[in-house]
Design an enzyme around this catalytic site. Structure first.
Site, PDB file in Angstrom:
ATOM      1  CB  ALA A  63      -0.106 -11.317  -5.630  1.00 48.45           C
ATOM      2  N   GLY A 102       4.964 -10.732  -6.911  1.00 48.90           N
ATOM      3  CA  GLY A 102       4.365 -10.644  -8.242  1.00 48.90           C
ATOM      4  C   GLY A 102       4.820  -9.417  -9.007  1.00 48.90           C
ATOM      5  CD  GLU A 105       6.291 -14.254  -9.215  1.00 45.13           C
ATOM      6  OE1 GLU A 105       6.489 -15.482  -9.269  1.00 45.13           O
ATOM      7  OE2 GLU A 105       5.294 -13.728  -8.669  1.00 45.13           O
TER       8      GLU A 105
HETATM    9  N1  T1G Z   1      -1.133  -6.977  -0.716  1.00 40.76           N
HETATM   10  C1  T1G Z   1      -2.092  -6.312  -0.026  1.00 40.76           C
HETATM   11  N2  T1G Z   1      -1.844  -5.302   0.868  1.00 40.76           N
HETATM   12  C2  T1G Z   1      -0.567  -4.969   1.031  1.00 40.76           C
HETATM   13  C3  T1G Z   1       0.500  -5.625   0.349  1.00 40.76           C
HETATM   14  C4  T1G Z   1       0.167  -6.666  -0.572  1.00 40.76           C
HETATM   15  N3  T1G Z   1       1.093  -7.317  -1.268  1.00 40.76           N
HETATM   16  N4  T1G Z   1       1.658  -5.067   0.759  1.00 40.76           N
HETATM   17  C5  T1G Z   1       1.324  -4.099   1.642  1.00 40.76           C
HETATM   18  N5  T1G Z   1       0.008  -4.031   1.815  1.00 40.76           N
HETATM   19  C6  T1G Z   1      -0.733  -3.101   2.668  1.00 40.76           C
HETATM   20  C7  T1G Z   1      -0.419  -3.269   4.154  1.00 40.76           C
HETATM   21  O1  T1G Z   1      -1.220  -4.232   4.733  1.00 40.76           O
HETATM   22  C8  T1G Z   1      -0.708  -1.878   4.694  1.00 40.76           C
HETATM   23  O2  T1G Z   1      -2.099  -1.774   4.830  1.00 40.76           O
HETATM   24  C9  T1G Z   1      -0.280  -0.970   3.548  1.00 40.76           C
HETATM   25  O3  T1G Z   1      -0.280  -1.796   2.369  1.00 40.76           O
HETATM   26  C10 T1G Z   1       1.106  -0.400   3.723  1.00 40.76           C
HETATM   27  O4  T1G Z   1       1.993  -1.475   3.959  1.00 40.76           O
HETATM   28  C11 T1G Z   1       2.070 -14.348  -7.152  1.00 40.76           C
HETATM   29  C12 T1G Z   1       2.226 -14.876  -4.314  1.00 40.76           C
HETATM   30  C13 T1G Z   1       5.899  -3.101   0.391  1.00 40.76           C
HETATM   31  C14 T1G Z   1       7.798  -3.216   1.918  1.00 40.76           C
HETATM   32  O5  T1G Z   1       5.222  -9.967   0.508  1.00 40.76           O
HETATM   33  O6  T1G Z   1       6.596  -6.038   2.538  1.00 40.76           O
HETATM   34  O7  T1G Z   1       3.261 -11.555  -4.808  1.00 40.76           O
HETATM   35  O8  T1G Z   1      -2.218  -1.525   7.274  1.00 40.76           O
HETATM   36  O9  T1G Z   1       2.548  -0.803   6.285  1.00 40.76           O
HETATM   37  O10 T1G Z   1       6.183  -0.371   5.826  1.00 40.76           O
HETATM   38  O11 T1G Z   1       4.267 -14.661  -6.516  1.00 40.76           O
HETATM   39  O12 T1G Z   1       4.222  -3.582   2.746  1.00 40.76           O
HETATM   40  O13 T1G Z   1      -2.233   0.477   5.812  1.00 40.76           O
HETATM   41  O14 T1G Z   1      -4.210  -1.090   5.842  1.00 40.76           O
HETATM   42  O15 T1G Z   1       3.848  -2.646   5.145  1.00 40.76           O
HETATM   43  O16 T1G Z   1       6.052   1.028   3.740  1.00 40.76           O
HETATM   44  C15 T1G Z   1       4.572 -10.623  -2.048  1.00 40.76           C
HETATM   45  C16 T1G Z   1       4.461  -7.267   1.219  1.00 40.76           C
HETATM   46  C17 T1G Z   1       3.101 -10.853  -2.040  1.00 40.76           C
HETATM   47  C18 T1G Z   1       5.390  -7.638   0.129  1.00 40.76           C
HETATM   48  C19 T1G Z   1       5.976  -1.519   2.257  1.00 40.76           C
HETATM   49  N6  T1G Z   1       4.838  -9.291  -1.560  1.00 40.76           N
HETATM   50  N7  T1G Z   1       4.544  -5.860   1.589  1.00 40.76           N
HETATM   51  O17 T1G Z   1       6.227  -1.459   3.606  1.00 40.76           O
HETATM   52  O18 T1G Z   1       4.099  -0.267   4.381  1.00 40.76           O
HETATM   53  S1  T1G Z   1       2.732 -12.506  -2.518  1.00 40.76           S
HETATM   54  C20 T1G Z   1       5.142  -9.069  -0.291  1.00 40.76           C
HETATM   55  C21 T1G Z   1       5.624  -5.381   2.255  1.00 40.76           C
HETATM   56  C22 T1G Z   1       3.004 -12.517  -4.205  1.00 40.76           C
HETATM   57  C23 T1G Z   1       3.193 -13.828  -6.299  1.00 40.76           C
HETATM   58  C24 T1G Z   1       2.957 -13.836  -4.838  1.00 40.76           C
HETATM   59  C25 T1G Z   1       5.553  -3.956   2.687  1.00 40.76           C
HETATM   60  C26 T1G Z   1       6.297  -2.979   1.764  1.00 40.76           C
HETATM   61  P1  T1G Z   1      -2.705  -0.930   5.996  1.00 40.76           P
HETATM   62  P2  T1G Z   1       3.149  -1.346   5.057  1.00 40.76           P
HETATM   63  P3  T1G Z   1       5.694  -0.180   4.451  1.00 40.76           P
END
Ligand code: T1G
Length: 687
Positions: A63, A102, A105
């Site tokens: 998400a 998400g 999911e």
């Molecule tokens: N939402 C918004 N921005 C995100 C994002 C996300 N989920 N994931 C990454 N970004 C942005 C990040 O801030 C950065 O921005 C850019 O993308 C590159 O990320 C309903 C509740 C995928 C392994 O927890 O673990 O789903 O700094 O530098 O090292 O159940 O990003 O460039 O402006 O980290 O290559 C669950 C979170 C969400 C995964 C890539 N998902 N992301 O790593 O790049 S909650 C996560 C990561 C959810 C549902 C629920 C990593 C990555 P900027 P990065 P990277």
């Protein structure tokens, strides 16, 4: 369709492509056109099957975290998944890069999942203080079994495509041409006409659950939660999936999600998520990075060996330099032993161990560093020794090589000035064990060139480190604030607290351990040597060291450690020593509660952080939070000291610091102007 979602039908297979760089987060502007696309394709006879794929470097990474805490715009993810489960034609998720949160999911809403060999699949929501809120806690157990699902959801650690296949999470893994393979798979499913059973209707794996074993597993996992709510909610939600009908369990998941997303802990952990990414950004964009292919490490002791392993683990060839063959042999043997321990624990294969050991080249000749692009000095923490090393480095290192010092405290400007190339000198302060600890303080000296800084900051990510750029001062950000946090430790003991009481206040706060147990783990002799070098004293700690009580390594320190155990036992001898020192100073013991302990240790910690912001040693308050959460065990559920100050109430912190300043006259308690400003404006900023 839209810029973010497109459809193409090929041989009766509709391919829905999501394109929302950088990580295809399920932002509202993706969800809406995706919902419309799936609705259209559900009813389109030309589409015999539907493949959901993503453009760019990854499948959906979850998400959109930036949308949390804001009003939710429809359609929500759950509505898209519910729609998917009504589609009576094969739906396939084609996964490359990462399918997280998400994103996974949504894939669980499909009938089938196929993945590229290198893909990673997981539900990391717990790391954001949340639980999967799109049905992951109810659908994943139905596919991989309750025990596996519980492990994945409470740890938040993604699994590989291979492991996902073995667990039944994905139906096929392809080495290449994922999309073509997914389309072929979809055609076969459409032609096969097999039963299409949405995961919500698959209960066999759940029925196999050994509920006793499950509850024991959940209890064990809960034991490591240390006050974090999300891991407990994750376990509760998966338990519901076993015990309740699908829709009731889904509703229960939703209720838990709504509670967590509005809570301080998730806000704190989301703060740290973005703070880590902000900290890694260097102010000058598009700066040419220097080429880094070979690493040189000077000193094969505990720090040098750990740093060398961190780079070898990142795939870099390493030249390891020591003063003698014997010291070199010892250093390399320790590295080999550390890898062997990882192999014995199953966290590394023998093949990977050999491959990494193959990257090391040992030497006792400085000339062997001439082909290194980055050379990190990790020798004894003494200025004269460091200057001598940098003088020799200056003579052999190739032009343009980056010269780094791993000093924990010393003046990097002074070290840089001992070379003819201060623009190539900076600090890289690793934390012990350097091959494990994620934090890396990158110290920008006055003359450090921006491209050297940018190069090393990028490099940190490639070796799995969380980098924070800091300025030059004694102890940089982490250790400087650690001194402020510890300044009252001895006074608290002399006035009546015991080491156990102080440590309990810290563990109740959420720390892995308190300052006295931490001292015993690290070794009290290190602090003793530093104090002596700086002409400082600590009346009780110095006496303990004079008695040879260096902590765990001597079986006695602030606590006793019986029979080599790491379990601290309160030692009446230490408490008697403390009382004696207090009596000598005419200090009568009194009752000291946890609130006072936190006020006299963590409020000065925040106050020192404020001074660091004022001096520009840290570019942002959130950088300080990243340092403390990744290097000093500050509870992530509190977001780091500067974020926590907001939760605790900055006005209260200023008021109580003022009180203790009046009581004691000690400078650590004098409220810093930046802290007073924060109390007024809610913003951390230099004046
Ligand atoms: N939402 C918004 N921005 C995100 C994002 C996300 N989920 N994931 C990454 N970004 C942005 C990040 O801030 C950065 O921005 C850019 O993308 C590159 O990320 C309903 C509740 C995928 C392994 O927890 O673990 O789903 O700094 O530098 O090292 O159940 O990003 O460039 O402006 O980290 O290559 C669950 C979170 C969400 C995964 C890539 N998902 N992301 O790593 O790049 S909650 C996560 C990561 C959810 C549902 C629920 C990593 C990555 P900027 P990065 P990277």
């Amino acid at each position: 369709m839209s810029n973010f979602v497109s459809i193409a039908i090929e041989n009766g297979v509709a391919v829905v492509t999501i394109d929302n760089p950088p990580v295809n987060a399920l932002s509202f502007h993706v969800r809406k056109p995706l919902y419309e696309a799936l609705t259209a394709l559900r009813d389109d006879p030309a589409a015999k099957a539907i493949v959901i794929a993503c453009a760019g470097r990854t499948f959906i990474a979850g998400a959109d975290i930036t949308e949390f805490g804001k009003p939710v715009e429809q359609p929500e993810l759950r509505a898209i998944i519910a729609l998917l489960e009504t589609i009576a034609k094969p739906t396939i998720a084609a996964i490359h890069g990462t399918a997280l949160g998400g994103g996974l999911e949504l894939a669980l809403g499909c009938h089938f999942r196929v993945a590229e060999r290198g893909a990673k699949l997981g539900l990391p929501e717990v790391k954001l203080g949340l639980l999967p809120g799109g049905g992951g806690t109810v659908r994943l157990p139905r596919l991989v079994g309750a025990a596996k699902a519980l492990g994945m959801i409470v740890s938040g650690t993604p699994i590989s495509a291979g492991e996902a296949k073995a667990a039944g999470l994905v139906d096929a893994v392809f080495d290449s041409d994922l999309l073509a393979e997914a389309i072929r798979f979809a055609s076969e499913m459409a032609a096969g006409g097999g039963p299409l059973i949405p995961i919500r209707d698959r209960n066999d794996r759940l029925a196999e659950t050994d509920i006793g074993a499950f509850d024991r597993q959940a209890t064990d996992l809960a034991r490591t939660a240390r006050g974090l709510e999300a891991p407990l909610s994750c376990a509760e939600a998966v338990r519901n999936a076993i015990a309740l009908p699908f829709d009731e369990a889904l509703a229960a998941e939703r209720a838990l999600f709504i509670k967590l997303v509005a809570g301080d802990q998730s806000r704190a952990q989301r703060h740290l998520f973005f703070a880590e990414r902000e900290a890694a950004k260097v102010p000058v964009k598009d700066l040419q990075r220097r080429r880094i292919a070979r690493i040189g490490i000077i000193g094969a002791g505990t720090m040098g060996g750990g740093i060398a392993m961190a780079f070898a683990n990142g795939g870099f060839p390493v030249t390891l330099l020591e003063t003698s063959e014997e010291a070199l042999r010892h250093g390399l043997a320790t590295i080999e032993k550390n890898y062997a321990v990882s192999v014995s624990r199953g966290s590394l294969t023998e093949e990977a161990k050999q491959q990494r050991l193959g990257l090391f080249k040992g030497s006792t000749d400085y000339a062997d560093l001439a082909d290194c692009d980055l050379i990190i000095e990790a020798v004894f923490e003494d200025m004269a020794v460091k200057k001598e090393v940098f003088g020799r480095l200056d003579a052999v290192a190739r032009p343009g090589a980056i010269l780094a010092t791993n000093t924990s405290y010393l003046d990097v400007n002074e070290i840089a000035a001992s070379t003819s190339r201060p623009q190539d000198v900076l600090g890289m302060h690793f934390f012990s064990p350097a091959n494990v600890m994620k934090l890396l303080e990158i110290v920008r000296a006055d003359k450090t060139a921006p491209d050297a800084l940018a190069t090393v900051t990028d490099l940190a990510r490639r070796i799995g480190k969380v980098a924070v750029v800091v300025g030059v001062c004694h102890g940089f950000v982490g250790n400087r604030m650690l001194s402020a946090r510890g300044a009252e430790n001895e006074a608290l003991l002399l006035e009546g607290a015991t080491p156990s009481q102080v440590d309990k206040a810290f563990t109740d706060f959420g720390w892995p351990m308190g300052p006295f147990q931490m001292g015993d783990l690290a070794g009290l002799d290190i602090g003793w040597r530093n104090r002596k070098a700086r002409g400082q004293t600590a009346v009780i700690a110095d006496t303990l060291c004079e008695q040879g009580r260096f902590g765990q390594k001597t079986g006695r320190g602030w606590y006793r450690y019986e029979g080599g155990s790491r379990e601290p036992v309160a030692d009446p001898e230490v408490e008697a020593l403390i009382r004696a020192k207090a009596t000598e100073r005419g200090i009568a013991p009194r009752a000291i509660d946890a609130e006072e302990i936190i006020e006299r240790t963590l409020y000065p910690l925040v106050n020192e952080g404020a001074k660091i912001i004022e001096e520009g040693i840290a570019a942002r308050a959130s950088d300080i939070d990243v340092v403390w959460a990744n290097g000093y065990g500050f509870p992530v559920g509190k977001g780091g000291p500067m974020f926590w100050a907001g939760l605790e109430g900055a006005a209260r912190i200023v008021e109580r610091l003022g009180y203790w300043h009046r009581q004691t006259g000690r400078a650590t308690f004098e409220p810093a102007p930046v802290l007073r400003r924060f109390a007024e404006t809610g913003r951390w900023e230099a004046l």
